[in-house]
Design a protein around this motif. Structure first.
Motif, PDB file in Angstrom:
ATOM      1  N   VAL A 206      87.677  97.677  67.411  1.00  0.00           N
ATOM      2  CA  VAL A 206      88.695  96.630  67.256  1.00  0.00           C
ATOM      3  C   VAL A 206      88.144  95.287  67.730  1.00  0.00           C
ATOM      4  CG1 VAL A 206      90.955  95.818  68.049  1.00  0.00           C
ATOM      5  CG2 VAL A 206      90.641  98.222  67.410  1.00  0.00           C
ATOM      6  N   ARG A 207      87.430  95.307  68.868  1.00  0.00           N
ATOM      7  CA  ARG A 207      86.852  94.061  69.383  1.00  0.00           C
ATOM      8  C   ARG A 207      85.806  93.508  68.420  1.00  0.00           C
ATOM      9  NH1 ARG A 207      82.980  92.630  73.737  1.00  0.00           N
ATOM     10  NH2 ARG A 207      82.748  94.796  74.398  1.00  0.00           N
ATOM     11  N   SER A 208      85.041  94.395  67.792  1.00  0.00           N
ATOM     12  CA  SER A 208      84.023  93.935  66.840  1.00  0.00           C
ATOM     13  C   SER A 208      84.652  93.327  65.597  1.00  0.00           C
ATOM     14  CB  SER A 208      83.104  95.096  66.450  1.00  0.00           C
ATOM     15  OG  SER A 208      83.774  96.015  65.597  1.00  0.00           O
ATOM     16  N   ILE A 209      85.848  93.816  65.216  1.00  0.00           N
ATOM     17  CA  ILE A 209      86.539  93.268  64.044  1.00  0.00           C
ATOM     18  C   ILE A 209      86.910  91.806  64.265  1.00  0.00           C
ATOM     19  CG2 ILE A 209      88.670  93.419  62.669  1.00  0.00           C
ATOM     20  CD1 ILE A 209      88.532  96.443  63.020  1.00  0.00           C
ATOM     21  N   LYS A 210      87.210  91.469  65.511  1.00  0.00           N
ATOM     22  CA  LYS A 210      87.601  90.097  65.847  1.00  0.00           C
ATOM     23  C   LYS A 210      86.400  89.202  66.164  1.00  0.00           C
ATOM     24  CE  LYS A 210      91.918  91.837  67.867  1.00  0.00           C
ATOM     25  NZ  LYS A 210      92.723  91.961  69.104  1.00  0.00           N
ATOM     26  N   SER A 211      85.211  89.763  66.130  1.00  0.00           N
ATOM     27  CA  SER A 211      84.030  89.004  66.535  1.00  0.00           C
ATOM     28  C   SER A 211      83.512  88.130  65.400  1.00  0.00           C
ATOM     29  CB  SER A 211      82.917  89.966  66.981  1.00  0.00           C
ATOM     30  OG  SER A 211      82.403  90.668  65.859  1.00  0.00           O
ATOM     31  N   ARG A 212      82.605  87.220  65.732  1.00  0.00           N
ATOM     32  CA  ARG A 212      82.009  86.317  64.750  1.00  0.00           C
ATOM     33  C   ARG A 212      81.023  87.040  63.838  1.00  0.00           C
ATOM     34  NH1 ARG A 212      79.864  85.477  69.700  1.00  0.00           N
ATOM     35  NH2 ARG A 212      77.600  85.688  69.979  1.00  0.00           N
ATOM     36  N   PHE A 214      81.525  90.207  62.546  1.00  0.00           N
ATOM     37  CA  PHE A 214      82.166  91.346  61.900  1.00  0.00           C
ATOM     38  C   PHE A 214      81.740  91.513  60.440  1.00  0.00           C
ATOM     39  CE2 PHE A 214      85.824  92.763  59.226  1.00  0.00           C
ATOM     40  CZ  PHE A 214      85.726  94.109  59.521  1.00  0.00           C
ATOM     41  N   ILE A 215      81.630  90.409  59.694  1.00  0.00           N
ATOM     42  CA  ILE A 215      81.258  90.513  58.288  1.00  0.00           C
ATOM     43  C   ILE A 215      79.888  91.166  58.142  1.00  0.00           C
ATOM     44  CG2 ILE A 215      80.788  89.219  56.172  1.00  0.00           C
ATOM     45  CD1 ILE A 215      83.721  89.374  56.968  1.00  0.00           C
ATOM     46  N   LEU A 216      78.975  90.836  59.050  1.00  0.00           N
ATOM     47  CA  LEU A 216      77.656  91.468  59.019  1.00  0.00           C
ATOM     48  C   LEU A 216      77.754  92.961  59.273  1.00  0.00           C
ATOM     49  CD1 LEU A 216      75.622  88.764  60.976  1.00  0.00           C
ATOM     50  CD2 LEU A 216      75.343  89.368  58.565  1.00  0.00           C
ATOM     51  N   LEU A 217      78.605  93.358  60.216  1.00  0.00           N
ATOM     52  CA  LEU A 217      78.795  94.780  60.489  1.00  0.00           C
ATOM     53  C   LEU A 217      79.419  95.492  59.284  1.00  0.00           C
ATOM     54  CD1 LEU A 217      80.121  94.586  64.170  1.00  0.00           C
ATOM     55  CD2 LEU A 217      77.860  95.371  63.412  1.00  0.00           C
ATOM     56  N   LEU A 218      80.305  94.794  58.596  1.00  0.00           N
ATOM     57  CA  LEU A 218      80.923  95.367  57.398  1.00  0.00           C
ATOM     58  C   LEU A 218      79.875  95.592  56.307  1.00  0.00           C
ATOM     59  CD1 LEU A 218      83.765  96.166  56.404  1.00  0.00           C
ATOM     60  CD2 LEU A 218      83.942  93.898  55.363  1.00  0.00           C
ATOM     61  N   ILE A 219      78.926  94.679  56.202  1.00  0.00           N
ATOM     62  CA  ILE A 219      77.853  94.834  55.223  1.00  0.00           C
ATOM     63  C   ILE A 219      76.951  96.007  55.615  1.00  0.00           C
ATOM     64  CG2 ILE A 219      75.865  93.716  54.148  1.00  0.00           C
ATOM     65  CD1 ILE A 219      77.282  91.053  54.563  1.00  0.00           C
ATOM     66  N   VAL A 220      76.734  96.199  56.926  1.00  0.00           N
ATOM     67  CA  VAL A 220      75.976  97.356  57.401  1.00  0.00           C
ATOM     68  C   VAL A 220      76.637  98.649  56.918  1.00  0.00           C
ATOM     69  CG1 VAL A 220      75.334  98.687  59.445  1.00  0.00           C
ATOM     70  CG2 VAL A 220      74.982  96.211  59.414  1.00  0.00           C
ATOM     71  N   PHE A 221      77.966  98.707  57.054  1.00  0.00           N
ATOM     72  CA  PHE A 221      78.710  99.885  56.587  1.00  0.00           C
ATOM     73  C   PHE A 221      78.543 100.088  55.082  1.00  0.00           C
ATOM     74  CE2 PHE A 221      82.576 101.354  54.468  1.00  0.00           C
ATOM     75  CZ  PHE A 221      82.667 102.651  54.965  1.00  0.00           C
ATOM     76  N   GLY A 384      80.952  85.675  50.424  1.00  0.00           N
ATOM     77  CA  GLY A 384      81.708  84.425  50.438  1.00  0.00           C
ATOM     78  C   GLY A 384      82.229  84.116  51.824  1.00  0.00           C
ATOM     79  N   ARG A 385      82.768  85.135  52.501  1.00  0.00           N
ATOM     80  CA  ARG A 385      83.279  84.934  53.861  1.00  0.00           C
ATOM     81  C   ARG A 385      82.153  84.704  54.853  1.00  0.00           C
ATOM     82  NH1 ARG A 385      87.348  89.484  55.573  1.00  0.00           N
ATOM     83  NH2 ARG A 385      87.432  88.071  57.356  1.00  0.00           N
ATOM     84  N   LEU A 386      81.050  85.412  54.650  1.00  0.00           N
ATOM     85  CA  LEU A 386      79.898  85.213  55.534  1.00  0.00           C
ATOM     86  C   LEU A 386      79.375  83.791  55.435  1.00  0.00           C
ATOM     87  CD1 LEU A 386      77.730  86.406  57.440  1.00  0.00           C
ATOM     88  CD2 LEU A 386      76.438  87.046  55.393  1.00  0.00           C
ATOM     89  N   GLY A 387      79.308  83.282  54.199  1.00  0.00           N
ATOM     90  CA  GLY A 387      78.827  81.913  54.019  1.00  0.00           C
ATOM     91  C   GLY A 387      79.724  80.907  54.686  1.00  0.00           C
ATOM     92  N   GLY A 388      81.060  81.104  54.525  1.00  0.00           N
ATOM     93  CA  GLY A 388      82.001  80.178  55.148  1.00  0.00           C
ATOM     94  C   GLY A 388      81.937  80.218  56.646  1.00  0.00           C
ATOM     95  N   LYS A 389      81.835  81.425  57.196  1.00  0.00           N
ATOM     96  CA  LYS A 389      81.794  81.562  58.651  1.00  0.00           C
ATOM     97  C   LYS A 389      80.499  80.992  59.208  1.00  0.00           C
ATOM     98  CE  LYS A 389      83.903  84.772  60.754  1.00  0.00           C
ATOM     99  NZ  LYS A 389      84.461  85.990  61.357  1.00  0.00           N
ATOM    100  N   SER A 390      79.390  81.209  58.485  1.00  0.00           N
ATOM    101  CA  SER A 390      78.107  80.697  58.967  1.00  0.00           C
ATOM    102  C   SER A 390      78.095  79.182  58.988  1.00  0.00           C
ATOM    103  CB  SER A 390      76.977  81.230  58.072  1.00  0.00           C
ATOM    104  OG  SER A 390      76.897  82.635  58.147  1.00  0.00           O
TER     105      SER A 390
END
Length: 399
Positions: A206-212, A214-221, A384-390
């Motif tokens: 849950v803490r990782s979902i709120k982290s900066r 998270f999108i990278l971790l989702l791509i790992v999955f 798209g979200r990764l680019g915006g967040k970066s």
């Protein structure tokens, strides 16, 4: 000096961790036939490795911060050897499942500790190249595992397990004698005396979902899901649809793994330097999806080898690129982020093979079509979200 003496051994240990995961795949048809099991059991047998890997990864990541990287690496190698010994002596499917569960726990102790170790001994400038080599050993071990298992099966169906156990014990002995600890006693003491309350796995997720990151971790999955979706039922698929032999499967996967790893080492740094990490991740996800779908178009051996080669190459480039970005975003949370990286990879290892086995029993083409869909959706949605967040993070750093 520390980096030069430790890094080659870290590469070998990471290779072994991933080797153990894929070793059982080419002999699955014969094992299942011997134990009277079916297609779903193939997926579950691969998935149970990821289950304990997922449960223990966050804990192991935190322990590596508290007690050091070396003890966790040694524990991981020991459990790796034990799991393969149990698999070698198993006389029924139950003990084989137990051995895979233990192997997953060993991988949980080993993988995040090695990744955190590399972060300890490298600077930001050299970390990308180091992670590329680490990713190469990781990917090649995971992909070579099935090929090595097929070749070793020539000496008996349990041969791959005996060989893996012996190599694991040898690596543990070498690590005891050669591998130094990368964390100073002061840093370990600081982590142990930290007043931050320990979180369970679910809370950490849950803490990782709120982290900066998270999108990278989702791509790992998504990446792991697609790769394990491919590998879990690949032997069953090519045997049932195209009539490939165990030897042909071993040759195919081994050749493709070497080519894929070579391409990774040669291309990863050049691609990320020219196009950037975000665009490289986006492109590799899309190309992986396309190659997975193209696998269904022909049963010609050379065609299947070519498409598999492309799929492995795209995945091999993807992994170190993601790991590099994660390491840069982690800051002082290297142990936690490495544990989460392994946890999300474990989730892919759980759901990918399990669902692939279920879909395979419905129709043999479904696992590859669904795996391609997941990778393609990840390319469009997450990048798209990764680019915006970066871009947002870059603006914050400039301010």
């Amino acid at each position: 000096m520390l980096a030069k003496s430790a890094f080659p051994l870290l590469l070998i240990n990471m290779f072994l961790a991933m080797l153990g995961m894929g070793l059982v795949i080419p002999i699955l048809p014969d094992l299942l036939k011997e134990f009277g099991a079916g297609g779903q059991a193939a997926g579950y047998l691969v998935s149970c490795f990821g289950l304990t890997q997922f449960l223990f990864s966050p804990i192991a990541g935190k322990w590596s911060d508290h007690y050091g990287r070396k003890p966790m690496i040694l524990l991981g190698l020991f459990l790796f050897a034990v799991s393969n010994i149990l698999a070698a002596v198993s006389a029924d499917l139950t003990l084989l499942f137990v051995s895979r569960l233990i192997g997953g726990a060993g991988s949980a102790a080993l993988v995040p500790s090695i990744m955190a170790y590399v972060a300890d001994i490298t600077s930001d400038e050299k970390r990308g190249k180091a992670m590329s080599w680490l990713g190469a050993s990781m990917s090649s071990g995971f992909i070579i595992g099935p090929g090595a298992g097929g070749f070793l099966a020539e000496f008996g169906i349990k041969g791959p397990f005996y060989a893996a156990a012996a190599i694991g014990l040898l690596a543990m002995i070498c690590s005891i004698k050669v591998l130094p600890e990368s964390l100073s006693p002061q840093v370990r003491l600081m982590h142990r005396e930290s007043k931050i309350k320990k979180e369970n796995t679910i809370r950490q997720i849950v803490r990782s979902i709120k982290s900066r990151y998270f999108i990278l971790l989702l791509i790992v999955f998504a990446t792991t899901f697609g790769l394990t979706h491919f590998e879990a039922i690949f032997p069953l698929f090519v045997v049932e649809r195209y009539g490939f032999s165990t030897r042909e499967i071993a040759i195919l996967i081994t050749v493709c793994s070497f080519v894929g790893t070579f391409n990774q080492v040669v291309l990863t740094e050049r691609l990320t330097r020219r196009f950037g990490e975000k665009r490289t991740i986006s492109s590799m996800l899309m190309l992986s999806a396309v190659s997975l779908a193209f696998l269904l178009l022909s049963g010609n051996f050379l065609y299947v080898m070519f498409i598999t080669m492309l799929f492995f190459t795209f995945n091999n480039i993807l992994r170190p690129t993601i790991n590099t970005m994660l390491s840069k975003e982690a800051g002082e949370e290297q142990g936690f982020v490495a544990g989460m990286n392994n946890a999300y990879m474990s989730l892919g290892n759980i759901f990918g093979p399990a669902l692939a086995g279920i879909l395979f029993d419905i129709h043999m083409n479904l696992p590859y079509l669904f795996g391609a869909f997941v990778l393609l959706a990840s390319s469009f949605v997450t990048v798209g979200r990764l680019g915006g967040k970066s871009r947002l993070l870059s603006m914050e750093r400039e301010m």
